[in-house]
Motif scaffolding. Structure first.
Motif, PDB file in Angstrom:
ATOM      1  N   LEU A 137      -7.787   0.947   8.552  1.00  0.00           N
ATOM      2  CA  LEU A 137      -7.442  -0.184   7.671  1.00  0.00           C
ATOM      3  C   LEU A 137      -8.505  -0.609   6.651  1.00  0.00           C
ATOM      4  CD1 LEU A 137      -5.242  -2.119   7.435  1.00  0.00           C
ATOM      5  CD2 LEU A 137      -5.985  -3.865   9.180  1.00  0.00           C
ATOM      6  N   PHE A 138      -8.032  -0.621   5.557  1.00  0.00           N
ATOM      7  CA  PHE A 138      -8.958  -0.921   4.402  1.00  0.00           C
ATOM      8  C   PHE A 138      -8.909  -2.227   3.974  1.00  0.00           C
ATOM      9  CE2 PHE A 138     -10.398  -0.595   0.068  1.00  0.00           C
ATOM     10  CZ  PHE A 138     -11.877  -0.074   0.256  1.00  0.00           C
ATOM     11  N   ALA A 139      -7.766  -2.728   3.797  1.00  0.00           N
ATOM     12  CA  ALA A 139      -7.319  -4.172   3.427  1.00  0.00           C
ATOM     13  C   ALA A 139      -5.935  -4.822   3.785  1.00  0.00           C
ATOM     14  CB  ALA A 139      -7.728  -4.201   1.923  1.00  0.00           C
TER      15      ALA A 139
ATOM     16  N   PHE B 265       4.183   5.284   7.961  1.00  0.00           N
ATOM     17  CA  PHE B 265       2.860   5.607   8.258  1.00  0.00           C
ATOM     18  C   PHE B 265       2.665   5.966   9.429  1.00  0.00           C
ATOM     19  CE2 PHE B 265      -1.412   4.059   9.262  1.00  0.00           C
ATOM     20  CZ  PHE B 265      -2.119   4.695   8.191  1.00  0.00           C
ATOM     21  N   ASP B 266       3.449   5.278  10.596  1.00  0.00           N
ATOM     22  CA  ASP B 266       2.834   5.585  12.055  1.00  0.00           C
ATOM     23  C   ASP B 266       3.565   6.951  12.402  1.00  0.00           C
ATOM     24  OD1 ASP B 266       1.816   3.112  12.048  1.00  0.00           O
ATOM     25  OD2 ASP B 266       3.411   2.059  13.017  1.00  0.00           O
ATOM     26  N   ALA B 267       4.475   7.248  11.477  1.00  0.00           N
ATOM     27  CA  ALA B 267       5.202   8.717  11.869  1.00  0.00           C
ATOM     28  C   ALA B 267       4.389  10.080  11.535  1.00  0.00           C
ATOM     29  CB  ALA B 267       6.514   8.638  11.185  1.00  0.00           C
ATOM     30  N   LEU B 268       3.623   9.715  10.549  1.00  0.00           N
ATOM     31  CA  LEU B 268       2.493  10.817  10.133  1.00  0.00           C
ATOM     32  C   LEU B 268       1.681  11.194  11.225  1.00  0.00           C
ATOM     33  CD1 LEU B 268       1.399   9.505   6.593  1.00  0.00           C
ATOM     34  CD2 LEU B 268       3.287  10.970   7.130  1.00  0.00           C
ATOM     35  N   GLU B 269       1.846  12.465  11.564  1.00  0.00           N
ATOM     36  CA  GLU B 269       0.967  13.197  12.657  1.00  0.00           C
ATOM     37  C   GLU B 269      -0.591  13.107  12.259  1.00  0.00           C
ATOM     38  OE1 GLU B 269       2.412  16.738  13.815  1.00  0.00           O
ATOM     39  OE2 GLU B 269       4.381  16.165  14.578  1.00  0.00           O
ATOM     40  N   GLN B 270      -0.700  13.384  11.068  1.00  0.00           N
ATOM     41  CA  GLN B 270      -1.995  13.492  10.613  1.00  0.00           C
ATOM     42  C   GLN B 270      -2.265  12.667   9.105  1.00  0.00           C
ATOM     43  OE1 GLN B 270      -3.761  17.356  10.090  1.00  0.00           O
ATOM     44  NE2 GLN B 270      -5.658  16.824   9.469  1.00  0.00           N
ATOM     45  N   LYS B 271      -3.219  11.716   9.055  1.00  0.00           N
ATOM     46  CA  LYS B 271      -3.433  11.102   7.848  1.00  0.00           C
ATOM     47  C   LYS B 271      -4.516  11.662   7.082  1.00  0.00           C
ATOM     48  CE  LYS B 271      -0.936   7.808  10.381  1.00  0.00           C
ATOM     49  NZ  LYS B 271      -0.516   8.054  11.520  1.00  0.00           N
TER      50      LYS B 271
ATOM     51  N   LEU C  70       1.160   0.085   2.907  1.00  0.00           N
ATOM     52  CA  LEU C  70       2.218  -0.388   3.630  1.00  0.00           C
ATOM     53  C   LEU C  70       3.036  -1.592   2.997  1.00  0.00           C
ATOM     54  CD1 LEU C  70       0.709   0.522   6.770  1.00  0.00           C
ATOM     55  CD2 LEU C  70       1.725   1.958   5.250  1.00  0.00           C
ATOM     56  N   GLU C  71       4.038  -1.461   2.139  1.00  0.00           N
ATOM     57  CA  GLU C  71       4.508  -2.523   1.535  1.00  0.00           C
ATOM     58  C   GLU C  71       5.227  -3.800   2.405  1.00  0.00           C
ATOM     59  OE1 GLU C  71       6.477  -1.483  -2.831  1.00  0.00           O
ATOM     60  OE2 GLU C  71       7.480  -0.265  -1.102  1.00  0.00           O
ATOM     61  N   ASP C  72       5.814  -3.330   3.722  1.00  0.00           N
ATOM     62  CA  ASP C  72       6.584  -4.431   4.396  1.00  0.00           C
ATOM     63  C   ASP C  72       5.185  -4.935   5.068  1.00  0.00           C
ATOM     64  OD1 ASP C  72       5.659  -2.242   5.657  1.00  0.00           O
ATOM     65  OD2 ASP C  72       7.083  -2.237   7.356  1.00  0.00           O
ATOM     66  N   VAL C  73       4.401  -4.711   5.504  1.00  0.00           N
ATOM     67  CA  VAL C  73       3.157  -5.459   6.085  1.00  0.00           C
ATOM     68  C   VAL C  73       1.950  -5.745   5.377  1.00  0.00           C
ATOM     69  CG1 VAL C  73       3.901  -4.630   8.426  1.00  0.00           C
ATOM     70  CG2 VAL C  73       2.117  -3.383   6.961  1.00  0.00           C
ATOM     71  N   GLN C  74       2.020  -5.303   4.000  1.00  0.00           N
ATOM     72  CA  GLN C  74       0.873  -5.629   3.051  1.00  0.00           C
ATOM     73  C   GLN C  74      -0.523  -5.325   3.612  1.00  0.00           C
ATOM     74  OE1 GLN C  74       1.471  -7.877  -0.131  1.00  0.00           O
ATOM     75  NE2 GLN C  74       3.293  -6.773   0.288  1.00  0.00           N
ATOM     76  N   GLU C  75      -0.553  -3.883   4.127  1.00  0.00           N
ATOM     77  CA  GLU C  75      -1.750  -3.347   4.626  1.00  0.00           C
ATOM     78  C   GLU C  75      -2.150  -2.133   3.514  1.00  0.00           C
ATOM     79  OE1 GLU C  75      -1.284  -4.730   9.189  1.00  0.00           O
ATOM     80  OE2 GLU C  75      -1.071  -2.616   8.663  1.00  0.00           O
ATOM     81  N   LEU C  76      -3.382  -1.937   3.643  1.00  0.00           N
ATOM     82  CA  LEU C  76      -4.011  -0.734   3.031  1.00  0.00           C
ATOM     83  C   LEU C  76      -4.576  -0.062   3.486  1.00  0.00           C
ATOM     84  CD1 LEU C  76      -4.092   0.731  -0.089  1.00  0.00           C
ATOM     85  CD2 LEU C  76      -6.196  -0.747  -0.267  1.00  0.00           C
ATOM     86  N   TYR C  77      -4.527   1.256   3.760  1.00  0.00           N
ATOM     87  CA  TYR C  77      -5.031   2.343   4.826  1.00  0.00           C
ATOM     88  C   TYR C  77      -5.779   3.238   3.898  1.00  0.00           C
ATOM     89  CZ  TYR C  77      -3.315   0.251   9.102  1.00  0.00           C
ATOM     90  OH  TYR C  77      -2.945  -0.576   9.873  1.00  0.00           O
TER      91      TYR C  77
END
Length: 303
Positions: free
Chosen positions: A40-42, A14-20, A28-35
């Motif tokens: 950051l959504f949840a 996710f961090d490697a994406l130049e544009q979201k 993001l499964e490893d940190v259990q985060e939803l963007y």
């Protein structure tokens, strides 16, 4: 409504994406985060006492620091505090009482308890007095109903029997001392008669006063004291009493000597009767006489 794209990956991807994409959900499964795009959504569900879930970093530190006999953030300051493991992973905090002999602190259901001192003391008169005495007393100690005598016997002589009396607390010592006449104190007047009065003392001091004045030609050779009186002994002044003085210790002497002739030379051996040394006064007088001299034998016209 716009279509939403859902993507699953890791935090690194996710961090490697130049544009979201703002219309894309990133899980993001490893940190259990939803963007949603960059927002950051949840996050994953937090853990509770009844359900598993996420744990904050602060809670993880506290969990790692837990050890037997401690509670997170609490450490016993001394042996009076005891932290122990309870049932089902709980912790208990208790009070520990020293087992040293003589410690009267006890732990009761409602807290700490210090037993009341039930020791009592009383003076008891014995039924039979000691031989030769009118009465005998003992100090009795009673602890929880059990009594025993302590200390030695108190024997009252027959000629010092107190018929009655009372105990009084002294508050002002001066008020509790009675005024006694001198005659009531045996031998006091005789003792006072032999004591010195003020005039005796002043007269004795006055007798010590000795006047002494300097005596011409004499020096003090000794000073003595007898019974507080000082006496002075003198003798005639001799040459050895006068210390040798350096020339520079006599005011003006060096200057006066500087104007004098260093040496006087005589053609023959010096004779005080014939070789007289002239003073400045002699020289001045001779000079004046020479100036005023007239030879009466030599006059003009005598040739």
């Amino acid at each position: 409504m716009a279509n939403v794209i859902f993507k699953v990956g890791t935090k690194a991807l996710f961090d490697a994406l130049e544009q979201k994409d703002t219309n894309t959900l990133y899980w993001l499964e490893d940190v259990q985060e939803l963007y949603k795009g960059n927002l950051l959504f949840a996050t994953g569900k937090a853990a509770s006492q009844t359900a598993a879930g996420l744990m904050s970093a602060e809670d993880k530190v506290k969990l790692d620091n837990l050890s037997a006999g401690t509670v997170a953030g609490l450490t016993p300051v001394d042996a009076t505090i005891v932290i122990a493991d309870g049932e089902e992973g709980t912790k208990t905090i208790g009070v520990q009482v020293s087992k040293v002999e003589g410690n009267t602190i006890e732990i009761e259901d409602d807290g700490l308890y210090v037993a009341k001192d039930n020791t009592e003391y009383a003076i008891e008169k014995l039924g039979d007095a000691a031989e030769g005495y009118s009465a005998t007393y003992r100090l009795k100690k009673t602890v929880d109903g059990s009594s025993s005598y302590v200390g030695a016997e108190i024997n009252i002589p027959k000629d010092l029997v107190v018929q009655s009396g009372s105990v009084k607390t002294v508050t002002d010592v001066a008020d509790d001392i009675p005024t006694l006449a001198i005659a009531k104190v045996e031998g006091l007047q005789d003792a006072l008669d032999g004591k010195a009065v003020e005039s005796d003392i002043t007269d004795a001091i006055a007798a010590l006063d000795v006047e002494d004045s300097a005596v011409d030609g004499q020096v003090v050779s000794a000073v003595a004291e007898t019974d507080g009186k000082i006496t002075v002994t003198r003798r005639a002044l001799v040459a050895n009493d006068i210390p040798e003085l350096a020339q520079n210790k006599i005011t003006g002497l060096t200057t006066a000597l500087a104007g004098k002739q260093d040496n006087i030379t005589f053609e023959t051996a010096y004779d005080a009767s014939t070789n007289k040394a002239a003073t400045m006064t002699d020289v001045d007088a001779a000079e004046t006489a020479a100036k005023e001299y007239t030879d009466t034998a030599l006059t003009w016209g005598s040739f």
